[in-house]
Design a protein around this motif. Structure first.
Motif, PDB file in Angstrom:
ATOM      1  N   TRP A  20       0.808  -1.232   0.101  1.00  0.00           N
ATOM      2  CA  TRP A  20       0.039   0.035  -0.014  1.00  0.00           C
ATOM      3  C   TRP A  20       0.881   1.233   0.021  1.00  0.00           C
ATOM      4  O   TRP A  20       1.994   0.906   0.185  1.00  0.00           O
ATOM      5  CB  TRP A  20      -0.961   0.111   1.152  1.00  0.00           C
ATOM      6  CG  TRP A  20      -0.089  -0.276   2.746  1.00  0.00           C
ATOM      7  CD1 TRP A  20       0.782   0.482   3.139  1.00  0.00           C
ATOM      8  CD2 TRP A  20      -0.193  -1.567   3.245  1.00  0.00           C
ATOM      9  NE1 TRP A  20       1.462  -0.189   4.247  1.00  0.00           N
ATOM     10  CE2 TRP A  20       0.742  -1.313   4.268  1.00  0.00           C
ATOM     11  CE3 TRP A  20      -0.680  -2.732   3.087  1.00  0.00           C
ATOM     12  CZ2 TRP A  20       1.193  -2.595   5.289  1.00  0.00           C
ATOM     13  CZ3 TRP A  20      -0.719  -3.781   3.818  1.00  0.00           C
ATOM     14  CH2 TRP A  20       0.511  -3.761   4.972  1.00  0.00           C
ATOM     15  N   GLN A  21       0.156   2.322  -0.379  1.00  0.00           N
ATOM     16  CA  GLN A  21       0.767   3.697  -0.247  1.00  0.00           C
ATOM     17  C   GLN A  21       1.067   3.974   1.224  1.00  0.00           C
ATOM     18  O   GLN A  21       0.006   3.917   1.987  1.00  0.00           O
ATOM     19  CB  GLN A  21      -0.026   4.625  -0.799  1.00  0.00           C
ATOM     20  CG  GLN A  21       0.541   6.146  -0.908  1.00  0.00           C
ATOM     21  CD  GLN A  21      -0.056   6.882  -1.824  1.00  0.00           C
ATOM     22  OE1 GLN A  21      -0.637   6.523  -2.817  1.00  0.00           O
ATOM     23  NE2 GLN A  21      -0.676   8.155  -1.149  1.00  0.00           N
ATOM     24  N   SER A  22       2.230   4.496   1.886  1.00  0.00           N
ATOM     25  CA  SER A  22       2.175   4.918   3.267  1.00  0.00           C
ATOM     26  C   SER A  22       2.885   6.146   3.344  1.00  0.00           C
ATOM     27  O   SER A  22       4.049   6.683   2.667  1.00  0.00           O
ATOM     28  CB  SER A  22       2.856   3.802   3.949  1.00  0.00           C
ATOM     29  OG  SER A  22       4.488   3.734   3.394  1.00  0.00           O
ATOM     30  N   LEU A  23       2.338   6.990   4.373  1.00  0.00           N
ATOM     31  CA  LEU A  23       2.976   8.143   4.891  1.00  0.00           C
ATOM     32  C   LEU A  23       3.019   8.132   6.234  1.00  0.00           C
ATOM     33  O   LEU A  23       2.237   7.847   7.029  1.00  0.00           O
ATOM     34  CB  LEU A  23       2.218   9.184   4.683  1.00  0.00           C
ATOM     35  CG  LEU A  23       2.698  10.660   5.168  1.00  0.00           C
ATOM     36  CD1 LEU A  23       3.917  11.037   4.712  1.00  0.00           C
ATOM     37  CD2 LEU A  23       1.500  11.740   4.688  1.00  0.00           C
ATOM     38  N   SER A  74      -3.821  12.850   1.383  1.00  0.00           N
ATOM     39  CA  SER A  74      -3.059  13.256   0.388  1.00  0.00           C
ATOM     40  C   SER A  74      -2.411  12.038  -0.503  1.00  0.00           C
ATOM     41  O   SER A  74      -2.858  10.964   0.307  1.00  0.00           O
ATOM     42  CB  SER A  74      -1.906  13.979   1.133  1.00  0.00           C
ATOM     43  OG  SER A  74      -1.180  13.117   1.921  1.00  0.00           O
ATOM     44  N   ASP A  75      -1.849  12.260  -1.327  1.00  0.00           N
ATOM     45  CA  ASP A  75      -1.055  11.075  -2.212  1.00  0.00           C
ATOM     46  C   ASP A  75       0.416  10.902  -1.565  1.00  0.00           C
ATOM     47  O   ASP A  75       1.160  10.440  -2.312  1.00  0.00           O
ATOM     48  CB  ASP A  75      -1.217  11.336  -3.353  1.00  0.00           C
ATOM     49  CG  ASP A  75      -2.714  11.032  -4.234  1.00  0.00           C
ATOM     50  OD1 ASP A  75      -3.438  10.267  -3.395  1.00  0.00           O
ATOM     51  OD2 ASP A  75      -3.024  11.801  -5.051  1.00  0.00           O
ATOM     52  N   LEU A  76       0.745  11.803  -0.504  1.00  0.00           N
ATOM     53  CA  LEU A  76       2.319  11.970  -0.178  1.00  0.00           C
ATOM     54  C   LEU A  76       2.672  10.555   0.307  1.00  0.00           C
ATOM     55  O   LEU A  76       1.807   9.961   1.212  1.00  0.00           O
ATOM     56  CB  LEU A  76       2.312  13.153   0.714  1.00  0.00           C
ATOM     57  CG  LEU A  76       3.369  13.590   1.209  1.00  0.00           C
ATOM     58  CD1 LEU A  76       4.366  14.073   0.132  1.00  0.00           C
ATOM     59  CD2 LEU A  76       3.442  14.609   2.374  1.00  0.00           C
ATOM     60  N   LEU A 132       4.651  20.562   2.551  1.00  0.00           N
ATOM     61  CA  LEU A 132       3.818  19.527   1.433  1.00  0.00           C
ATOM     62  C   LEU A 132       2.648  19.585   1.541  1.00  0.00           C
ATOM     63  O   LEU A 132       2.245  19.123   0.478  1.00  0.00           O
ATOM     64  CB  LEU A 132       5.032  18.340   1.450  1.00  0.00           C
ATOM     65  CG  LEU A 132       6.403  18.005   1.294  1.00  0.00           C
ATOM     66  CD1 LEU A 132       7.032  17.069   1.622  1.00  0.00           C
ATOM     67  CD2 LEU A 132       6.483  18.333  -0.290  1.00  0.00           C
ATOM     68  N   LEU A 133       2.197  19.625   2.734  1.00  0.00           N
ATOM     69  CA  LEU A 133       0.622  19.407   2.807  1.00  0.00           C
ATOM     70  C   LEU A 133       0.097  20.903   2.793  1.00  0.00           C
ATOM     71  O   LEU A 133      -1.187  21.004   2.723  1.00  0.00           O
ATOM     72  CB  LEU A 133       0.294  18.762   4.195  1.00  0.00           C
ATOM     73  CG  LEU A 133       0.763  17.281   4.031  1.00  0.00           C
ATOM     74  CD1 LEU A 133       0.228  16.631   5.490  1.00  0.00           C
ATOM     75  CD2 LEU A 133      -0.102  16.335   2.931  1.00  0.00           C
ATOM     76  N   GLY A 134       0.747  21.919   2.581  1.00  0.00           N
ATOM     77  CA  GLY A 134       0.016  23.098   2.435  1.00  0.00           C
ATOM     78  C   GLY A 134      -0.674  23.663   3.910  1.00  0.00           C
ATOM     79  O   GLY A 134      -1.346  24.393   3.701  1.00  0.00           O
ATOM     80  N   LEU A 135      -0.233  23.232   5.021  1.00  0.00           N
ATOM     81  CA  LEU A 135      -0.386  23.591   6.068  1.00  0.00           C
ATOM     82  C   LEU A 135       0.369  24.748   6.904  1.00  0.00           C
ATOM     83  O   LEU A 135       1.580  24.534   6.762  1.00  0.00           O
ATOM     84  CB  LEU A 135      -0.892  22.438   6.843  1.00  0.00           C
ATOM     85  CG  LEU A 135      -1.847  21.412   6.672  1.00  0.00           C
ATOM     86  CD1 LEU A 135      -1.836  20.322   7.397  1.00  0.00           C
ATOM     87  CD2 LEU A 135      -3.248  22.186   6.615  1.00  0.00           C
TER      88      LEU A 135
END
Length: 152
Positions: A20-23, A74-76, A132-135
């Motif tokens: 899976w995609q993971s952050l 997000s897709d990060l 990166l998340l714009g926060l």
């Protein structure tokens, strides 16, 4: 690495190896209305590692929650430290809490008498994940975050 650090590293590696995609978010010391140096000091449970000159990064629970929610959408991918913009010494935050909340200052003890997580410098730069998340941080330092505690 101590056993706690090794378990965390093993868990992160297992997550990153998954199909899976993971952050992975690596939060600094989390504080908020019901947890942190101010709470431990009020309970008489906080001690300083020697002279308190070790640095600790922190993150307010509200900032961490906002970041986690944005991360889920997000897709990060990757692994990032999460911290506010102002790491400070254990002595600095203890002195601030003593004055702000009218608490007795903590005693200094030997390194072996403080939790492993507070024995060394734990300063991290958490700016990348927020960028990166714009926060932006609601509480760029413990001073803003602890101001909230005195108004609740």
């Amino acid at each position: 690495r101590n056993p706690r650090e090794q378990a965390r590293a093993d868990t992160e590696a297992a997550v990153a190896r998954g199909p899976w995609q993971s952050l992975i978010l690596r939060p600094a010391a989390i504080y908020g209305p019901d947890r942190g140096v101010h709470v431990s000091m009020a309970q008489g449970a906080y001690t300083l590692n020697g002279d308190g000159s070790n640095y600790i990064s922190r993150i307010h629970v509200d900032d961490l929650a906002r970041l986690a929610a944005a991360a889920l959408l997000s897709d990060l991918t990757g692994a990032y430290p999460v911290a506010d913009e102002y790491p400070c010494t254990s002595r600095e935050i203890a002195d601030y809490c003593a004055i702000r909340f009218h608490l007795p200052p903590p005693i200094s003890v030997s390194q072996s008498e403080v939790p492993v997580s507070r024995r060394n410098n734990r300063r991290v730069d958490g700016r990348a994940i927020f960028r990166l998340l714009g926060l932006s941080l609601l509480y760029p330092s413990y001073k803003e975050g602890l101001q909230l505690n005195s108004t609740r």
